[in-house]
Write a protein that holds these residues in place. Sequence first.
Motif, PDB file in Angstrom:
ATOM      1  N   ASN A 145      -2.394  56.144   2.020  1.00 14.36           N
ATOM      2  CA  ASN A 145      -2.253  54.707   2.215  1.00 14.36           C
ATOM      3  C   ASN A 145      -0.869  54.201   1.818  1.00 14.36           C
ATOM      4  O   ASN A 145      -0.544  53.023   2.006  1.00 14.36           O
ATOM      5  N   ILE A 146      -0.031  55.088   1.292  1.00 12.77           N
ATOM      6  CA  ILE A 146       1.230  54.660   0.714  1.00 12.77           C
ATOM      7  C   ILE A 146       2.130  53.936   1.709  1.00 12.77           C
ATOM      8  O   ILE A 146       2.843  52.999   1.340  1.00 12.77           O
ATOM      9  N   SER A 147       2.082  54.310   2.969  1.00 12.69           N
ATOM     10  CA  SER A 147       2.960  53.670   3.964  1.00 12.69           C
ATOM     11  C   SER A 147       2.572  52.224   4.243  1.00 12.69           C
ATOM     12  O   SER A 147       3.381  51.434   4.718  1.00 12.69           O
ATOM     13  N   ASN A 148       1.328  51.853   3.915  1.00 15.28           N
ATOM     14  CA  ASN A 148       0.834  50.500   4.211  1.00 15.28           C
ATOM     15  C   ASN A 148       1.071  49.489   3.091  1.00 15.28           C
ATOM     16  O   ASN A 148       0.841  48.305   3.277  1.00 15.28           O
ATOM     17  N   VAL A 149       1.503  49.961   1.931  1.00 16.69           N
ATOM     18  CA  VAL A 149       1.695  49.066   0.788  1.00 16.69           C
ATOM     19  C   VAL A 149       2.919  48.188   1.024  1.00 16.69           C
ATOM     20  O   VAL A 149       4.015  48.672   1.328  1.00 16.69           O
ATOM     21  N   GLU A 150       2.719  46.872   0.908  1.00 18.79           N
ATOM     22  CA  GLU A 150       3.819  45.910   1.097  1.00 18.79           C
ATOM     23  C   GLU A 150       4.252  45.325  -0.251  1.00 18.79           C
ATOM     24  O   GLU A 150       3.494  45.269  -1.171  1.00 18.79           O
TER      25      GLU A 150
END
Length: 266
Positions: A261-266
Amino acid sequence: MKQLTKRIIQVTSLMFMTIALVSFNEAKKANTDVNKLMEKVQNAVLGHADYKVDVEMTLTRGNGKSYTRKMISFNKEINRKEDYSLMKFNTPKDVKGMKSLIHSHLSKNDDQWIYIPGINATKRIANENKSGAFMGSEFANEDLGVMNLFKFKYEYLESTVFKGKDCHIVKCYPTNKYSGYESVDLHIAKDNFLPVFLKYYNRKGDYFKNQEIEWKQFKDESWLLTTAKINNLKNNRTTVLKRSNFNFDVSFETSFFDSENISNVE
């Protein structure tokens, strides 16, 4: 005469056995004591609530030129056994969007990942690569995460005074065979059991860098790191990491720290 000689041999043998037994018991006691001390260190750095914090990392090269990177770090502890941190780089442009994820464990090696936005890929950092530099700084990947009993074997050295603080000095031998360190001398404040100074020895046994750490205690009585400064004595470079604006009015699900999920963290 023969009986007297035999008796002397028996007494001498018994004496050496007694000395050996005492020495073994003293060594065993010392090892037990240092492990108990390190348990107190481990407990001192655990026990915090979920929080996020602003992070500023300044890298100074040997020629005196400095670069500053700004990040935000999200943090969660689970039952004093797991500590998760996700750091997102905001500036400058060349590192913007990069993310570092660490799962610190108290019973096995830490898990680490790095997200690279340019190729939209999350890469796991293998144990054999954790001696590498973290984002070009003087911190190694293995320097990050929570210090715990699993990562090292310990030997008590002596007491000392560091910047007016009474300290224990414990020599730490990494258990990871791929570590870039032969050992680390850890200075532990006697009043609160927090690490305040570290001396790093490379695989050749040379003292080549050190780290100084400052802490702050919050209302929930937990201690959190506010400043860490590493000096590399070989290349005359320094890295200073500062954390400010701690925000405890947050709550993160464990899934927030999922490597997928790391790519989705804003």
